[in-house]
Design an enzyme around this catalytic site. Structure first.
Site, mmCIF file in Angstrom:
data_model
loop_
_atom_site.group_PDB
_atom_site.id
_atom_site.type_symbol
_atom_site.label_atom_id
_atom_site.label_comp_id
_atom_site.label_asym_id
_atom_site.label_seq_id
_atom_site.Cartn_x
_atom_site.Cartn_y
_atom_site.Cartn_z
ATOM 1 N N ARG A 1 1.340 1.721 -3.644
ATOM 2 C CA ARG A 1 0.114 2.242 -4.254
ATOM 3 C C ARG A 1 -0.080 3.717 -3.914
ATOM 4 O O ARG A 1 -0.519 4.503 -4.750
ATOM 5 C CB ARG A 1 -1.112 1.461 -3.757
ATOM 6 C CG ARG A 1 -1.268 0.078 -4.332
ATOM 7 C CD ARG A 1 -2.708 -0.390 -4.268
ATOM 8 N NE ARG A 1 -3.505 0.201 -5.337
ATOM 9 C CZ ARG A 1 -4.836 0.147 -5.385
ATOM 10 N NH1 ARG A 1 -5.518 -0.420 -4.412
ATOM 11 N NH2 ARG A 1 -5.494 0.695 -6.388
ATOM 12 N N ASP B 1 -8.416 6.551 -4.146
ATOM 13 C CA ASP B 1 -7.574 7.714 -4.423
ATOM 14 C C ASP B 1 -8.342 9.004 -4.144
ATOM 15 O O ASP B 1 -9.535 8.986 -3.845
ATOM 16 C CB ASP B 1 -7.080 7.687 -5.873
ATOM 17 C CG ASP B 1 -8.239 7.673 -6.877
ATOM 18 O OD1 ASP B 1 -8.946 8.694 -6.973
ATOM 19 O OD2 ASP B 1 -8.436 6.649 -7.563
ATOM 20 N N ALA C 1 -14.207 7.263 -19.932
ATOM 21 C CA ALA C 1 -14.682 8.304 -19.011
ATOM 22 C C ALA C 1 -14.212 9.684 -19.425
ATOM 23 O O ALA C 1 -14.974 10.657 -19.388
ATOM 24 C CB ALA C 1 -14.204 7.988 -17.595
ATOM 25 N N GLY D 1 -16.993 3.920 -15.138
ATOM 26 C CA GLY D 1 -15.804 3.126 -14.865
ATOM 27 C C GLY D 1 -15.989 1.998 -13.888
ATOM 28 O O GLY D 1 -15.027 1.555 -13.259
ATOM 29 N N HIS E 1 -14.840 2.450 -0.153
ATOM 30 C CA HIS E 1 -13.794 1.494 0.207
ATOM 31 C C HIS E 1 -12.605 2.136 0.903
ATOM 32 O O HIS E 1 -11.521 1.564 0.949
ATOM 33 C CB HIS E 1 -13.341 0.734 -1.049
ATOM 34 C CG HIS E 1 -14.419 -0.110 -1.638
ATOM 35 N ND1 HIS E 1 -14.403 -0.555 -2.943
ATOM 36 C CD2 HIS E 1 -15.582 -0.580 -1.107
ATOM 37 C CE1 HIS E 1 -15.489 -1.263 -3.189
ATOM 38 N NE2 HIS E 1 -16.217 -1.289 -2.090
ATOM 39 N N TYR F 1 0.812 -1.215 0.000
ATOM 40 C CA TYR F 1 0.000 0.000 0.000
ATOM 41 C C TYR F 1 0.846 1.265 0.000
ATOM 42 O O TYR F 1 0.404 2.298 -0.510
ATOM 43 C CB TYR F 1 -0.993 -0.020 1.161
ATOM 44 C CG TYR F 1 -2.190 -0.879 0.839
ATOM 45 C CD1 TYR F 1 -3.241 -0.391 0.074
ATOM 46 C CD2 TYR F 1 -2.239 -2.213 1.243
ATOM 47 C CE1 TYR F 1 -4.321 -1.189 -0.267
ATOM 48 C CE2 TYR F 1 -3.316 -3.024 0.912
ATOM 49 C CZ TYR F 1 -4.347 -2.506 0.157
ATOM 50 O OH TYR F 1 -5.415 -3.307 -0.196
#
Length: 244
Positions: free
Chosen positions: A61, A95, A219, A176, A110, A58
Site C-alpha cells: 500500500r 496517504d 471530488a 469522498g 486514522h 502495508y
C-alpha cells in the site's frame, strides 16, 4: 484577508478523494484489498497472528501511495488556503496527498502510512521517506515497528482534536466519504449551529444526511467548482446554481 477574520472551511475527506488519484479503497473489487479480508491485515488480532503478512500488505500500500499524485480536488483546497482562507482538513485517509498538494493544516484520524510507530509506545513515530517496515525493525525502546495506522478495533487518538476543529467551522465540506464509520460518523454533530455543510460525491443522494447540501459530482470536479466560487467572492457560501 487577515487570519483572524478569514473564513474557516473545515473539510472532512475520505477514500473517495484518494480513489481519484488511483488509491484503492478496501471496498473496491480490485486492487490491493481484493485478495485480503480486513480481519487478515487490518486488526490488532491479525498483527499478533501474522505480523509478516500485515507488514507485507502495508508495504505494498505504501508503494501505491508513493506512486499516486494529488488530483484537482487536493490542489483546489491548497489553493484556497494560499488565498488566505483558513482551511482545516480532517481526513480518514492515511496517504499524504493533501500535504503534497500544499495543504498545511491536515489531521489524519486514522494515521499515516508513510510513518512507522512503536508497538509499545504509540507516541514514538518514525518517518518512512523510502522503503517499508520489515520484521526486526525496532523502535528506540527495542520493540518491533508497525504501520502508523489505526486498525479496526483500535481507538482513534485524534478524535477529540477533530471535534474541536469541526466546532470552529464557518462551513463544513464533506468529500469522498459517507461518514458511515464510527467515530468519524459523529463529527458533523460538532459543527456550530447554522454552519452550512456541503457533501460532494457522485452518490450524494444516497449518502447525504438531512440538512446537508448536495453536490452530485466526483471530488475532482465538484471541489474545484466550489473553490472557484469561494475564491472569487472571498467568502464561504453554498452556490445554489451548483447544487442539484
Amino acid at each position: 484577508m487577515t487570519p483572524q477574520r478569514a473564513p474557516h472551511l473545515v473539510v472532512l475527506t475520505g477514500a473517495g478523494i484518494s480513489a481519484e488519484s488511483g488509491i484503492q479503497t478496501f471496498r473496491a473489487d480490485d486492487g490491493l484489498w481484493a485478495d485480503h479480508r480486513v480481519e487478515e491485515v487490518a486488526t490488532p488480532e491479525a498483527w499478533r497472528r501474522d505480523p509478516a503478512r500485515v507488514l507485507a500488505f502495508y508495504n505494498a500500500r505504501r508503494d501505491q501511495v508513493r506512486r499516486a499524485r494529488p488530483n484537482a480536488a487536493h490542489k483546489a483546497l491548497a489553493a484556497l488556503e494560499r488565498q488566505g482562507f483558513r482551511v482545516s482538513i480532517v481526513t480518514q485517509n492515511i496517504d499524504d496527498l493533501h500535504e503534497r498538494a500544499g495543504s498545511r493544516q491536515v489531521l489524519h484520524l486514522h494515521g499515516e502510512i508513510l510513518k512507522a510507530r512503536s508497538t509499545v509506545d504509540r507516541r514514538m513515530h518514525y518517518p518512512l521517506p523510502r522503503g517499508g517496515i520489515e520484521l526486526g525493525d525496532i523502535c528506540d525502546k527495542g520493540s518491533q515497528l508497525r504501520p502508523d495506522v489505526v486498525w479496526f478495533g483500535e481507538e482513534v487518538p485524534h478524535f477529540g482534536e477533530a471535534c474541536e476543529i469541526v466546532g470552529g467551522a464557518d462551513l463544513v465540506l464533506v468529500v469522498g466519504t459517507s461518514l458511515a464509520v464510527m467515530p468519524a460518523a459523529s463529527l458533523l454533530q460538532h459543527a456550530p449551529l447554522g454552519a452550512p455543510c456541503v457533501l460532494v460525491d457522485p452518490e450524494v443522494e444516497a449518502l447525504a444526511p438531512p440538512g446537508v447540501a448536495r453536490l452530485s459530482q466526483p471530488a475532482g470536479k465538484g471541489v474545484p467548482a466550489l473553490v472557484r466560487h469561494w475564491r472569487r467572492e472571498g467568502r464561504l457560501w453554498v452556490p445554489e446554481t451548483l447544487l442539484g
